[in-house]
Design a protein around this motif. Structure first.
Motif, PDB file in Angstrom:
ATOM      1  N   GLN A   1       0.876  -1.468  -0.123  1.00 17.32           N
ATOM      2  CA  GLN A   1      -0.120   0.051  -0.394  1.00 17.32           C
ATOM      3  C   GLN A   1       1.031   1.143  -0.017  1.00 17.32           C
ATOM      4  O   GLN A   1       0.461   2.511  -0.249  1.00 17.32           O
ATOM      5  N   GLU A   2       1.985   1.291   0.727  1.00 14.28           N
ATOM      6  CA  GLU A   2       2.815   2.715   0.692  1.00 14.28           C
ATOM      7  C   GLU A   2       3.824   2.691  -0.171  1.00 14.28           C
ATOM      8  O   GLU A   2       4.191   3.936  -0.880  1.00 14.28           O
ATOM      9  N   ASN A   3       3.933   1.740  -0.975  1.00 10.90           N
ATOM     10  CA  ASN A   3       4.570   1.725  -2.495  1.00 10.90           C
ATOM     11  C   ASN A   3       3.283   2.447  -3.609  1.00 10.90           C
ATOM     12  O   ASN A   3       2.496   1.493  -4.298  1.00 10.90           O
ATOM     13  N   GLU A   4       4.209   3.585  -4.299  1.00 12.71           N
ATOM     14  CA  GLU A   4       3.107   4.305  -4.720  1.00 12.71           C
ATOM     15  C   GLU A   4       2.890   3.480  -6.015  1.00 12.71           C
ATOM     16  O   GLU A   4       2.570   4.317  -6.907  1.00 12.71           O
ATOM     17  N   ALA A   5       4.368   2.829  -6.413  1.00 11.55           N
ATOM     18  CA  ALA A   5       4.907   2.193  -8.413  1.00 11.55           C
ATOM     19  C   ALA A   5       3.523   1.305  -8.240  1.00 11.55           C
ATOM     20  O   ALA A   5       3.673   0.922  -9.757  1.00 11.55           O
ATOM     21  N   ASP A   6       3.143   1.019  -7.254  1.00 18.31           N
ATOM     22  CA  ASP A   6       2.097  -0.736  -7.350  1.00 18.31           C
ATOM     23  C   ASP A   6       1.025   0.070  -7.677  1.00 18.31           C
ATOM     24  O   ASP A   6       0.157   0.843  -6.281  1.00 18.31           O
ATOM     25  N   TRP A   7      -0.371  -1.113  -8.128  1.00 14.75           N
ATOM     26  CA  TRP A   7      -1.911  -0.781  -8.110  1.00 14.75           C
ATOM     27  C   TRP A   7      -2.464  -1.765  -8.154  1.00 14.75           C
ATOM     28  O   TRP A   7      -1.858  -3.247  -8.689  1.00 14.75           O
ATOM     29  N   LEU A   8      -3.457  -2.337  -7.959  1.00 15.15           N
ATOM     30  CA  LEU A   8      -3.943  -3.043  -8.251  1.00 15.15           C
ATOM     31  C   LEU A   8      -5.510  -2.827  -9.240  1.00 15.15           C
ATOM     32  O   LEU A   8      -5.696  -1.692  -9.684  1.00 15.15           O
ATOM     33  N   TRP A   9      -5.609  -3.983  -9.857  1.00 14.04           N
ATOM     34  CA  TRP A   9      -6.481  -4.171 -11.716  1.00 14.04           C
ATOM     35  C   TRP A   9      -7.369  -4.677 -11.496  1.00 14.04           C
ATOM     36  O   TRP A   9      -7.558  -5.375 -11.367  1.00 14.04           O
ATOM     37  N   GLN A  10      -8.889  -3.919 -12.520  1.00 16.45           N
ATOM     38  CA  GLN A  10      -9.618  -5.144 -11.980  1.00 16.45           C
ATOM     39  C   GLN A  10     -10.477  -5.073 -13.365  1.00 16.45           C
ATOM     40  O   GLN A  10     -10.868  -3.438 -13.933  1.00 16.45           O
ATOM     41  N   VAL A  11     -10.958  -6.424 -14.719  1.00 18.54           N
ATOM     42  CA  VAL A  11     -11.997  -5.703 -15.879  1.00 18.54           C
ATOM     43  C   VAL A  11     -12.867  -6.542 -15.307  1.00 18.54           C
ATOM     44  O   VAL A  11     -12.962  -7.961 -15.432  1.00 18.54           O
ATOM     45  N   ASP A  12     -13.876  -6.103 -15.958  1.00 19.77           N
ATOM     46  CA  ASP A  12     -15.257  -7.095 -16.445  1.00 19.77           C
ATOM     47  C   ASP A  12     -14.957  -8.170 -17.633  1.00 19.77           C
ATOM     48  O   ASP A  12     -13.917  -8.240 -18.257  1.00 19.77           O
ATOM     49  N   PRO A  13     -16.110  -9.288 -17.896  1.00 18.83           N
ATOM     50  CA  PRO A  13     -15.725 -10.063 -19.030  1.00 18.83           C
ATOM     51  C   PRO A  13     -15.819  -8.997 -19.981  1.00 18.83           C
ATOM     52  O   PRO A  13     -14.783  -9.541 -21.302  1.00 18.83           O
ATOM     53  N   ASN A  14     -15.895  -7.842 -20.682  1.00 25.83           N
ATOM     54  CA  ASN A  14     -15.528  -7.383 -21.858  1.00 25.83           C
ATOM     55  C   ASN A  14     -14.279  -6.227 -21.602  1.00 25.83           C
ATOM     56  O   ASN A  14     -14.217  -5.515 -22.179  1.00 25.83           O
ATOM     57  N   ARG A  15     -13.704  -6.990 -20.723  1.00 20.93           N
ATOM     58  CA  ARG A  15     -12.539  -5.941 -20.803  1.00 20.93           C
ATOM     59  C   ARG A  15     -12.789  -4.651 -20.592  1.00 20.93           C
ATOM     60  O   ARG A  15     -11.667  -3.619 -20.864  1.00 20.93           O
ATOM     61  N   ARG A  16     -13.493  -3.624 -19.627  1.00 15.35           N
ATOM     62  CA  ARG A  16     -13.753  -2.721 -19.105  1.00 15.35           C
ATOM     63  C   ARG A  16     -13.387  -2.760 -18.084  1.00 15.35           C
ATOM     64  O   ARG A  16     -13.641  -3.657 -17.076  1.00 15.35           O
ATOM     65  N   VAL A  17     -12.939  -1.069 -17.689  1.00 18.15           N
ATOM     66  CA  VAL A  17     -12.606  -1.805 -16.198  1.00 18.15           C
ATOM     67  C   VAL A  17     -13.429  -1.047 -14.896  1.00 18.15           C
ATOM     68  O   VAL A  17     -14.360  -0.367 -15.101  1.00 18.15           O
ATOM     69  N   ARG A  18     -13.415  -1.872 -13.934  1.00 11.77           N
ATOM     70  CA  ARG A  18     -14.351  -1.627 -12.859  1.00 11.77           C
ATOM     71  C   ARG A  18     -13.837  -1.703 -11.776  1.00 11.77           C
ATOM     72  O   ARG A  18     -12.129  -2.212 -11.638  1.00 11.77           O
ATOM     73  N   SER A  19     -13.677  -1.025 -10.402  1.00 14.20           N
ATOM     74  CA  SER A  19     -13.599  -0.886  -9.441  1.00 14.20           C
ATOM     75  C   SER A  19     -12.323  -0.338  -8.893  1.00 14.20           C
ATOM     76  O   SER A  19     -11.285  -0.433  -9.142  1.00 14.20           O
ATOM     77  N   ALA A  20     -11.735   0.702 -10.235  1.00 12.10           N
ATOM     78  CA  ALA A  20     -10.803   1.539 -10.235  1.00 12.10           C
ATOM     79  C   ALA A  20     -10.101   2.147  -9.099  1.00 12.10           C
ATOM     80  O   ALA A  20     -10.359   2.923  -8.353  1.00 12.10           O
ATOM     81  N   SER A  21      -8.864   1.485  -8.513  1.00 15.52           N
ATOM     82  CA  SER A  21      -8.347   1.818  -7.438  1.00 15.52           C
ATOM     83  C   SER A  21      -7.372   3.300  -7.534  1.00 15.52           C
ATOM     84  O   SER A  21      -7.607   3.160  -8.928  1.00 15.52           O
ATOM     85  N   PRO A  22      -7.656   4.508  -6.894  1.00 12.41           N
ATOM     86  CA  PRO A  22      -7.817   5.307  -6.367  1.00 12.41           C
ATOM     87  C   PRO A  22      -5.517   4.897  -7.410  1.00 12.41           C
ATOM     88  O   PRO A  22      -5.428   6.632  -8.140  1.00 12.41           O
ATOM     89  N   ARG A  23      -4.949   4.432  -6.771  1.00 15.60           N
ATOM     90  CA  ARG A  23      -3.120   4.456  -7.255  1.00 15.60           C
ATOM     91  C   ARG A  23      -3.654   3.758  -8.401  1.00 15.60           C
ATOM     92  O   ARG A  23      -2.795   4.760  -9.762  1.00 15.60           O
ATOM     93  N   PHE A  24      -4.722   3.380  -9.674  1.00 11.12           N
ATOM     94  CA  PHE A  24      -4.354   2.300 -10.491  1.00 11.12           C
ATOM     95  C   PHE A  24      -5.079   3.879 -11.836  1.00 11.12           C
ATOM     96  O   PHE A  24      -4.620   4.568 -12.506  1.00 11.12           O
ATOM     97  N   ALA A  25      -5.338   4.985 -10.722  1.00 10.34           N
ATOM     98  CA  ALA A  25      -6.149   5.529 -11.572  1.00 10.34           C
ATOM     99  C   ALA A  25      -5.454   7.085 -11.938  1.00 10.34           C
ATOM    100  O   ALA A  25      -5.375   7.272 -12.448  1.00 10.34           O
ATOM    101  N   PHE A  26      -4.585   7.314 -10.942  1.00  3.18           N
ATOM    102  CA  PHE A  26      -3.479   7.876 -10.842  1.00  3.18           C
ATOM    103  C   PHE A  26      -2.161   7.840 -12.025  1.00  3.18           C
ATOM    104  O   PHE A  26      -1.691   8.018 -12.415  1.00  3.18           O
ATOM    105  N   ALA A  27      -1.546   6.682 -11.843  1.00  2.00           N
ATOM    106  CA  ALA A  27      -1.191   5.733 -13.000  1.00  2.00           C
ATOM    107  C   ALA A  27      -1.926   6.273 -14.176  1.00  2.00           C
ATOM    108  O   ALA A  27      -0.489   6.480 -15.416  1.00  2.00           O
ATOM    109  N   LEU A  28      -2.827   6.105 -14.846  1.00  4.90           N
ATOM    110  CA  LEU A  28      -3.542   6.507 -15.993  1.00  4.90           C
ATOM    111  C   LEU A  28      -3.431   7.819 -15.843  1.00  4.90           C
ATOM    112  O   LEU A  28      -3.572   8.693 -17.522  1.00  4.90           O
ATOM    113  N   GLY A  29      -3.064   8.634 -14.802  1.00  4.84           N
ATOM    114  CA  GLY A  29      -3.336  10.527 -15.143  1.00  4.84           C
ATOM    115  C   GLY A  29      -5.289  10.525 -14.940  1.00  4.84           C
ATOM    116  O   GLY A  29      -4.750  11.586 -15.928  1.00  4.84           O
ATOM    117  N   LYS A  30      -6.434   9.581 -14.398  1.00  6.24           N
ATOM    118  CA  LYS A  30      -7.198  10.122 -14.829  1.00  6.24           C
ATOM    119  C   LYS A  30      -8.180  10.088 -13.319  1.00  6.24           C
ATOM    120  O   LYS A  30      -7.232   9.445 -12.252  1.00  6.24           O
TER     121      LYS A  30
END
Length: 767
Positions: free
Chosen positions: A215-244
Motif C-alpha cells: 500500500q505504501e509503494n506508490e509504484a504498484d496498484w491493483l486493476w480489475q476488468v469485467d468480461p468485456n475487458r472494461r475497467v471495474r472498481s478502479a483504485s485511486p492509485r491505478f487511476a493516478f497511474a492512468l492520469g485520470k
C-alpha cells in the motif's frame, strides 16, 4: 519431560514454550481461590467439633498462607506471554503449588483419626474435587498440576492404607494416575494449539507487513476488468497511474486507456497486442512488460493478471497487479546500450561488431556468398593526442565516426574497436571490387582536413581487409587476418588499403619469433656496437664516432637495424637495449683520446622513461668517461609525445656537461620552437637532403643552406650525413656544414677497428 518443562524441546526455545504454557495462568486465580476457600469451609464444618482447636487453627493459617502465596506467584506471571519465562519463575510457581498441596496432604493425615470413616471419605471427596479442578483448569501448566495431584493423591492413598481401607487406597492410586495422564494430554493439546496460534499470528504479521509495504509503494496498484475487458472498481492509485480520476476511468476499455492516441489509429505497440490477446484467451500472465501511453506520457508497465470465476465456474473478468517500471526499463536499456555501443562515438563497439560479423558469416555460408571485414587505423592520430591533448583527440574521433557513417550503405556496418581503430563489416561482398570501393571511400573521407577547436588537423587512414570464406571461416580468424593486412598497410607508410595474403601470416609468425629472440639478445651477448666516424669538414680531422647497434642472432643470422629497431620500440624492448648501448658506448669511448666524442642515439621511449638522466650519470661514473665526451642524439618526434618531460630530461643531461644533437632535422615534424627552447650542440642534416643536393635538387640545396645559416646564428654546429663520394663532400664543404659523416670517410666498424683508425695521425683518409 519436555512437556513438563524438565527438559528443553528439541526444536524450540524452552523459555518461549513455558511462556505459551503459563501465559493464561493468571486468569484462573479467582476461580482457584474460591475453590480452595469453599473446600476449606466444608472441611471446617465437617471436622470443627472433632479436631482440636489449636490444630485446626494452625491448619487454616497454613491454608490461607499457601493460597495467598500461590495467587501472588501466578499474578506475577501476567505478562509472561510478552516475554521469556525464566527457570527461577518456573521453579517458584511449582513450589507455590506444592505448598497448597502440602496443606491438603496434612489434612488427609491429621484429621481422619479424629473422625470416622464417613468424615475420612468426605475429606477425600473434597481433595478429589480439587484434583479434578486442577487437572481441568491448570492443565496448561502441567508441572504444578502434576505436583498437586501427586502430593495430595499419594497422601490420600497413604491415609486409606493407615485406616485399613486397602481397596480404596488402590482406587485412589488409579484415580491420581488417570488424573495425571489426563493432565498431560490436555497440556499437550493446549500447547499445540498455542504454538499453532503463535505461528498464525506471526504469519498474519508478515502478511500485514507485506500489505502495508504494497500500500505504501506508490509504484504498484491493483486493476480489475469485467468480461468485456472494461475497467471495474478502479483504485485511486491505478487511476493516478492512468492520469485520470477513478470515476473517469470506470467502465472504459482497458486497452483504450493504455493505448493513448494510438487507439484511434489502431497502430498499437506490439506489447499491447500481446496483452489484448492474453485477455481475449482468458489466460493467466505474470510480469508482462507493456509499453503504454497515459497522461504522464509514454511509460513501461509490468502487469500480472488472473481470470476470475464465480461459484458456477463462469468467467467474470480479470484481476491483477501492475507497477511502473519505466526507470528500471530505461536503466536496463542504457546498460544494454553501453554494453554494445561506444560511448564516445556512438558507434557499435567490438562486441556488437563481432556479433555482426558472425551473422554476416552465417548469411554468407547459407547463401554461398562472401562477406568482408575491414580494419581501419588512423594515421598520425597519436601525434594529435600527444601535442594537443586527449580532449581534442576525442573530438577528432567523434568527427571520424560521423565521416565513417556517411560513406557506408545499408550493406555495411561500421564500429569502433578501441583507441583509434575502427572496423567495417560488409554483409555481402560478392560484387567484384566492393571491398576496394569501401576502403578507398574510407581513406578519401578520413584524409580530408578536420577543424577541431580552431585547429586545422590532418590525419589519414590505413585499411586492412579479409574476405570470408577465402581468408577465414571463423570470426576470430577473419579479424586476425584483417589485422595482419592492416599491419602491412601501416608498414608501407599508411594511407593505403591492403588485402590479406597468406604470406602475411608467415610474416607475423616471423615477427613473433624475432621478438622472442630479441628479448634474449642481451643475455646471449648477440648485440654489438659499431662506430661510424664523424670528421671536421675543413681538415678531415676525426672528431667523434656515432655508436650504431648491430644484431647477429644465433637463430636468425644478421638482422638489419631497420627491422629490429622498430620492433624493439613497439615492444618497449628499446629501453633495456638502449641502456646497454649507453653503458657499452661509454665504456668503449674511454679507450679513445680525450678530444674524441661518442654519439649515442636515444629513442623517445628511453627519454621519457623515469630516471633516464640517472642512467646517464651511472654510465659516466661507472665507465669514467667525462660528460663533455658524450653526445646524446635525439629526433624531433620525442617532442610530440610529452614535450615538457622530454625538455626537462634533456636539460638535466645538458646540465651534466653532455651535448645534445638533433638528428634527422627537416624530415619529420620540424619546428623552430624546439631550437629556441633547447640549446642543441649540433643539428644533423639527413642524408636524403645531401643526396638530393648532389643530384641538383633546388629544394634540397635551399634546405641545407637554411639549416646551416640558422645553426650558425644560434651558435650550433651542423653535421651532414650520407656523404659517399668526393663530389658530395666538396658540395657539403661549399654549403658550409661543420662536420661530415658517411661511407666516404668510413663505414660503421668494430670497436677495435675504430681504435686503429684513431691511432692514425692527421686527417682521415677516404674509405
Amino acid at each position: 519431560m519436555e512437556l513438563l518443562g524438565l527438559k528443553g524441546p528439541a526444536d524450540g526455545d524452552w523459555a518461549r514454550v513455558r511462556a505459551l504454557q503459563y501465559g493464561q495462568l493468571h486468569k484462573t486465580v479467582l476461580i482457584r481461590t474460591v475453590a480452595h476457600a469453599l473446600a476449606a469451609a466444608v472441611t471446617v464444618s465437617v471436622f470443627v467439633s472433632k479436631v482440636p482447636v489449636w490444630l485446626f487453627g494452625l491448619w487454616l493459617v497454613a491454608a490461607v498462607a499457601a493460597t495467598w502465596n500461590s495467587v501472588r506467584i501466578d499474578r506475577s506471571l501476567a505478562d509472561i506471554d510478552r516475554r521469556a519465562m525464566t527457570k527461577h519463575e518456573f521453579r517458584r510457581q511449582a513450589l507455590g503449588v506444592a505448598g497448597s498441596a502440602l496443606v491438603w496432604a496434612a489434612a488427609m493425615i491429621l484429621f481422619p483419626p479424629y473422625g470416622g470413616q464417613a468424615e475420612h471419605f468426605a475429606l477425600w471427596t473434597l481433595v478429589a474435587m480439587l484434583i479434578a479442578s486442577s487437572a481441568s483448569i491448570l492443565s496448561s501448566a502441567p508441572m504444578g498440576t502434576v505436583v498437586f495431584i501427586a502430593l495430595t493423591g499419594s497422601t490420600a492413598s497413604t491415609s486409606f492404607v493407615l485406616s485399613g481401607d486397602y481397596g480404596f487406597a488402590a482406587v485412589t492410586l488409579a484415580f491420581i494416575t488417570l488424573a495425571i495422564s489426563g493432565t498431560l494430554d490436555s497440556a499437550r493439546t493446549y500447547l499445540s494449539a498455542r504454538i499453532a496460534e503463535a505461528g498464525v499470528a506471526e504469519k498474519d504479521e508478515v502478511v500485514s507487513l507485506l500489505l502495508r509495504e504494497f500500500q505504501e509503494n506508490e509504484a504498484d496498484w491493483l486493476w480489475q476488468v469485467d468480461p468485456n475487458r472494461r475497467v471495474r472498481s478502479a483504485s485511486p492509485r491505478f487511476a493516478f497511474a492512468l492520469g485520470k480520476d477513478p470515476a473517469a476511468a470506470e467502465g472504459l476499455p482497458f486497452i483504450q486507456l493504455i493505448a493513448g492516441d494510438s487507439w484511434d489509429s489502431g497502430q498499437f505497440h506490439p506489447s499491447i497486442y500481446d496483452l489484448a490477446e492474453r485477455l481475449k484467451r482468458r489466460e493467466s500472465f505474470s510480469n508482462l512488460l507493456v509499453q503504454v501511453i497515459v497522461g504522464t506520457g509514454r511509460r513501461w508497465w509490468e502487469l500480472s493478471g488472473t481470470p476470475m470465476l464465480d461459484e458456477n465456474g463462469s468467467f467474470i473478468g480479470y484481476r491483477g497487479v501492475g507497477s511502473d517500471v519505466t526507470e528500471q526499463r530505461e536503466s536496463d536499456e542504457k546498460i544494454a546500450y553501453l554494453a554494445r555501443y561506444d560511448t564516445l562515438t556512438g558507434l557499435p563497439n567490438r562486441l556488437m561488431l563481432t556479433e555482426a560479423l558472425g551473422e554476416a558469416m552465417r548469411f554468407a555460408d547459407q547463401w554461398r556468398s562472401r562477406c568482408a571485414f575491414l580494419m581501419i587505423d588512423l594515421d598520425r592520430f597519436k601525434s594529435v593526442n600527444d601535442s594537443l591533448g586527449h580532449q581534442v583527440g576525442d573530438r577528432l574521433l567523434a568527427q571520424v565516426s560521423q565521416r565513417l557513417k556517411s560513406v557506408i550503405s545499408e550493406n555495411e556496418q561500421c564500429g569502433r574497436l578501441g583507441g583509434d581503430e575502427f572496423a567495417i563489416v560488409i554483409s555481402d561482398a560478392s560484387n567484384e571490387g566492393a571491398v576496394s570501393r569501401v576502403a578507398e571511400a574510407v581513406i578519401e573521407a578520413l584524409s580530408q582536413p578536420y577543424d577541431v577547436d580552431n585547429h586545422k588537423l590532418y590525419i589519414g587512414a590505413s585499411v586492412g581487409s579479409a574476405l570470408c570464406p577465402k581468408d577465414g571461416n571463423t570470426v576470430e580468424m577473419l579479424m586476425r587476418n584483417a589485422d595482419l593486412a592492416l599491419y602491412r598497410a601501416k608498414d608501407e607508410g599508411g594511407g593505403i588499403h591492403c588485402r590479406y595474403e597468406p604470406s602475411l601470416h608467415a610474416n607475423a609468425e616471423e615477427r613473433r619469433k624475432l621478438e622472442l629472440a630479441l628479448r634474449n639478445a642481451i643475455g646471449k651477448q648477440e648485440l654489438r656496437l659499431h662506430y661510424q666516424p664523424v670528421v671536421d669538414a675543413k681538415n678531415g680531422t676525426l672528431v667523434s664516432f656515432e655508436a650504431l647497434l648491430r644484431w647477429q642472432s644465433k637463430d636468425h643470422g644478421f638482422v638489419s637495424p631497420g627491422k629490429f629497431i622498430p620492433l624493439a620500440e613497439d615492444t618497449r624492448l628499446i629501453v633495456p637495449i638502449g641502456e646497454w648501448v649507453l653503458y657499452e658506448a661509454c665504456r668503449e669511448a674511454v679507450r679513445w683520446p680525450g678530444e674524441i666524442k661518442v654519439g649515442v642515439n636515444v629513442s623517445g621511449e628511453q627519454l621519457l622513461e623515469p630516471g633516464f638522466s640517472t642512467n646517464v650519470v651511472r654510465a659516466l661514473v661507472d665507465s669514467g668517461l667525462p660528460p663533455y665526451r658524450l653526445e646524446v642524439e635525439v629526433t624531433e618526434s620525442i617532442f610530440l609525445r610529452d614535450a615538457r618531460t622530454a625538455r626537462q630530461t634533456l636539460e638535466e643531461i645538458m646540465a651534466l656537461g653532455c651535448s645534445v644533437a638533433l638528428d634527422d632535422f627537416g624530415t619529420g615534424y620540424s619546428s623552430l620552437g624546439y631550437l629556441r627552447a633547447l640549446r642543441f650542440s649540433t643539428i644533423k642534416v639527413d642524408r636524403t637532403f645531401v643526396q638530393g643536393a648532389a643530384q641538383g635538387s633546388v629544394e634540397s640545396l635551399a634546405i641545407i643552406r637554411a639549416v646551416v645559416a640558422m645553426a650558425d646564428s644560434l651558435g650550433m654546429t651542423t653535421t651532414a650525413e650520407g656523404a659517399e663520394t668526393a663530389e658530395e663532400v666538396a658540395l657539403i664543404k661549399n654549403l658550409g656544414c661543420t662536420k661530415i659523416q658517411g661511407y666516404y670517410f668510413g663505414r660503421p666498424m668494430e670497436a677495435d677497428e675504430a681504435l686503429k683508425l684513431i691511432g692514425r695521425k692527421g686527417r682521415v683518409a677516404a674509405a
